[in-house]
Design an enzyme around this catalytic site. Structure first.
Site, PDB file in Angstrom:
ATOM      1  N   CYS A  81       0.836  -1.196   0.000  1.00  0.00           N
ATOM      2  CA  CYS A  81       0.000   0.000   0.000  1.00  0.00           C
ATOM      3  C   CYS A  81       0.878   1.256   0.000  1.00  0.00           C
ATOM      4  O   CYS A  81       1.618   1.468  -0.955  1.00  0.00           O
ATOM      5  CB  CYS A  81      -0.988  -0.033   1.166  1.00  0.00           C
ATOM      6  SG  CYS A  81      -2.370   1.133   0.953  1.00  0.00           S
ATOM      7  N   HIS A 183      -3.926  -4.684  -0.068  1.00  0.00           N
ATOM      8  CA  HIS A 183      -3.501  -5.246   1.217  1.00  0.00           C
ATOM      9  C   HIS A 183      -3.563  -6.774   1.152  1.00  0.00           C
ATOM     10  O   HIS A 183      -4.648  -7.349   1.273  1.00  0.00           O
ATOM     11  CB  HIS A 183      -4.407  -4.744   2.342  1.00  0.00           C
ATOM     12  CG  HIS A 183      -4.184  -3.315   2.689  1.00  0.00           C
ATOM     13  ND1 HIS A 183      -3.213  -2.907   3.581  1.00  0.00           N
ATOM     14  CD2 HIS A 183      -4.797  -2.198   2.265  1.00  0.00           C
ATOM     15  CE1 HIS A 183      -3.252  -1.597   3.694  1.00  0.00           C
ATOM     16  NE2 HIS A 183      -4.187  -1.137   2.897  1.00  0.00           N
ATOM     17  N   GLU A 185      -2.695  -8.856   3.350  1.00  0.00           N
ATOM     18  CA  GLU A 185      -3.112  -9.387   4.651  1.00  0.00           C
ATOM     19  C   GLU A 185      -4.625  -9.325   4.834  1.00  0.00           C
ATOM     20  O   GLU A 185      -5.172  -9.940   5.762  1.00  0.00           O
ATOM     21  CB  GLU A 185      -2.395  -8.648   5.785  1.00  0.00           C
ATOM     22  CG  GLU A 185      -2.891  -7.251   6.088  1.00  0.00           C
ATOM     23  CD  GLU A 185      -2.373  -6.176   5.152  1.00  0.00           C
ATOM     24  OE1 GLU A 185      -2.612  -4.990   5.458  1.00  0.00           O
ATOM     25  OE2 GLU A 185      -1.743  -6.505   4.123  1.00  0.00           O
TER      26      GLU A 185
END
Length: 212
Positions: A81, A183, A185
């Site tokens: 990001c 992202h 994650e």
């Protein structure tokens, strides 16, 4: 033992990135120590917030030079990001200012006309084979949260493209440097697969180093 360091410059969702790496079998330390960052086997540069503040925080802690040193030594660096944007030469957020300059390219605001920031799921279209995409479908879905993105489609660094108001590189890279605008994650199995692939790339690089 593989030494993966998540760079703490005060602007990242550090715990979620560390937990995602752990979920795919890789332990990572969170550190704001320039020596630990420069000496890591692999670096993750996460980030949430403004480009200018991110560069200021890195410089204030001496982490900008530590990241550059690790990159110059051939250590794998993964920007996520804002961290991906900081790898580039320049960002427009808050006025033009230099980034780390490890990859060519400029970060500019996404066009008006759609809600900004872009928050939610969007398609990622890989443009070439790369170990980071091993085992992933083409295209795949990922979770985004941003209002700025790489401008244009720099062919030398664009590994995957996404469309939101304009087409922009959502994955960039060259050699040991990789950046992901979304992202991983937060991107379910596809994101975890990418982190696992990157972790294996770090391990593979270590295995090819000459012993000392």
């Amino acid at each position: 033992m593989v030494r993966i360091v998540i760079v703490d410059y005060g602007m990242g969702n550090l715990a979620s990135v560390r937990n995602a790496l752990r979920a795919v079998g890789f332990e990572a330390a969170v550190s704001d120590d320039p020596a630990a960052v420069a000496g890591a086997d692999g670096l993750v540069l996460p980030g949430v917030g403004a480009f200018g503040t991110g560069m200021q925080n890195l410089a204030r802690r001496g982490l900008d030079q530590a990241v550059r040193q690790a990159a110059a030594a051939g250590r794998p660096v993964l920007g996520i990001c804002l961290g991906m944007q900081l790898l580039l030469a320049e960002g427009d957020e808050g006025g033009p200012r230099p980034g780390l300059g490890l990859l060519e390219g400029r970060v500019a605001r996404l066009p008006d006309g759609l809600p900004l920031p872009q928050i939610g799921w969007n398609l990622v279209e890989p443009q070439r084979d790369h170990p980071l995409f091993a085992g992933l479908p083409t295209p795949f879905w990922a979770y985004f949260d941003h209002a700025y993105a790489v401008e244009g489609e720099p062919p030398s660094i664009a590994l995957a493209l996404t469309d939101y108001g304009r087409t922009y590189p959502s994955v960039v890279g060259r050699g040991n440097l990789l950046g992901i605008q979304f992202h991983p994650e937060k991107s379910s199995r596809a994101g975890l697969r990418m982190l696992a692939n990157w972790g294996r790339m770090v391990c593979d690089l270590i295995s090819t180093r000459p012993s000392t």
